[in-house]
Design a protein around this motif. Sequence first.
Motif, mmCIF file in Angstrom:
data_model
loop_
_atom_site.group_PDB
_atom_site.id
_atom_site.type_symbol
_atom_site.label_atom_id
_atom_site.label_comp_id
_atom_site.label_asym_id
_atom_site.label_seq_id
_atom_site.Cartn_x
_atom_site.Cartn_y
_atom_site.Cartn_z
ATOM 1 N N PRO A 186 0.829 -1.210 0.000
ATOM 2 C CA PRO A 186 0.000 0.000 0.000
ATOM 3 C C PRO A 186 0.864 1.261 0.000
ATOM 4 O O PRO A 186 2.026 1.230 0.423
ATOM 5 C CB PRO A 186 -0.801 -0.116 1.311
ATOM 6 N N ALA A 187 0.276 2.359 -0.459
ATOM 7 C CA ALA A 187 0.992 3.636 -0.517
ATOM 8 C C ALA A 187 0.945 4.302 0.859
ATOM 9 O O ALA A 187 0.302 5.341 1.056
ATOM 10 C CB ALA A 187 0.374 4.539 -1.580
ATOM 11 N N VAL A 188 1.651 3.692 1.805
ATOM 12 C CA VAL A 188 1.624 4.183 3.179
ATOM 13 C C VAL A 188 2.169 5.613 3.244
ATOM 14 O O VAL A 188 3.214 5.912 2.686
ATOM 15 C CB VAL A 188 2.459 3.254 4.093
ATOM 16 N N GLY A 189 1.412 6.492 3.916
ATOM 17 C CA GLY A 189 1.841 7.851 4.109
ATOM 18 C C GLY A 189 1.559 8.782 2.950
ATOM 19 O O GLY A 189 1.918 9.964 2.991
ATOM 20 N N ARG A 190 0.903 8.264 1.892
ATOM 21 C CA ARG A 190 0.669 9.111 0.709
ATOM 22 C C ARG A 190 -0.796 9.462 0.491
ATOM 23 O O ARG A 190 -1.094 10.305 -0.328
ATOM 24 C CB ARG A 190 1.231 8.421 -0.528
#
Length: 360
Positions: A350-354
């Motif tokens: 997953p695009a963690v932090g985005r």
Amino acid sequence: MIPTVVWGTGNVGRLAIRAVEAHPALELAAVIVHHPDKVGRDAGRLAGLDHDTGVTATDDAGAVLAARPRAVVYAATGDVRPDGALADITRAIRAGAVVVSPALYPLYDHRSAPPEFRDPVAAAVAEGGGSLFASGVDPGWGNDVLPLLVSGLGTAIDAIRCQEVFDYSTYDQPDSVRDLIGMGRPMDHQPMMLMPSVPTMVWGGQIRMMARALGVELDGIRETVDRRALDHTVTTRTMGVFEAGTQGAIRFEVQGIVDGEPRLVIEHVTRIHPSCAPDWPMPPGGGDGAHRVVIEGRPRIEVTVEATDEGENRSAGGNATAVGRLVGAIDWLVDAEPGLYDALDIPLRPAVGRLGRKRP
């Protein structure tokens, strides 16, 4: 933060600058350019951003690598200069950097790569402790992890087809479109990309990766190529005039043969104008392009991905997703052991932090 260099600022490099800027674990450390007109310019302006990054472009690769950056996005072309790209990449690996790049087609599946490509990289890894992950901008995920992911939803599988359908009239890359692919060239001209064995050199590694993941043995890899001429002269927005009677569309397949049948297929349908070869597959909704995975079997599954970037430009959108896959792998590679990695090694995450983060 992981200091990250972007090497090259063309169609891939400018997207890589944006991707590095957007990634919460990465910090843009330097940008390497070749053209003297770009030296000294801010990376944000080269990438089409509306702000400066504080990083100015340089043509001194030696000085950049001497600073021992932790990661390099190698975005310079390898299409017509594979030896130069290989030399640049091994230089960065010897400097201890994790390198991600679409430039070296044979290394998409390093296990089957010719020794002249694989051995220098392996030696650089042993010497400098860096790593390499090579994946395509066509985009790579559309020919490896996406079809494999979707295949897991089926009960019985007869064949897997990965398809790229594009109108390249919006793609500002004349060297690739005119010279490598042959758009606008006479029909008796042999484009480099369509020479026998070249499609297999570029996409055969992804066929082999899919076969390996699915646990099947390939009888071999086969190519088919078809070409169409333009019925009338067309003018494109980015690359000018393409004359009637010259090549206007190509369709080719790289087929993985299993038990005598083409079971794993990577197909490209590419036009310079939508009026050429209208009987061939078209992008959905009359757009510029799309990527499609079709699982023939029970059930039949079809997944179409459309991506847009740079003013609804789907060719840029496809590149942007490929760059996202490469740049998104950097922090994983930094934590991994030095080595050569392929698309089956690098997890989709997953695009963690985005989510909700301001765009660069």
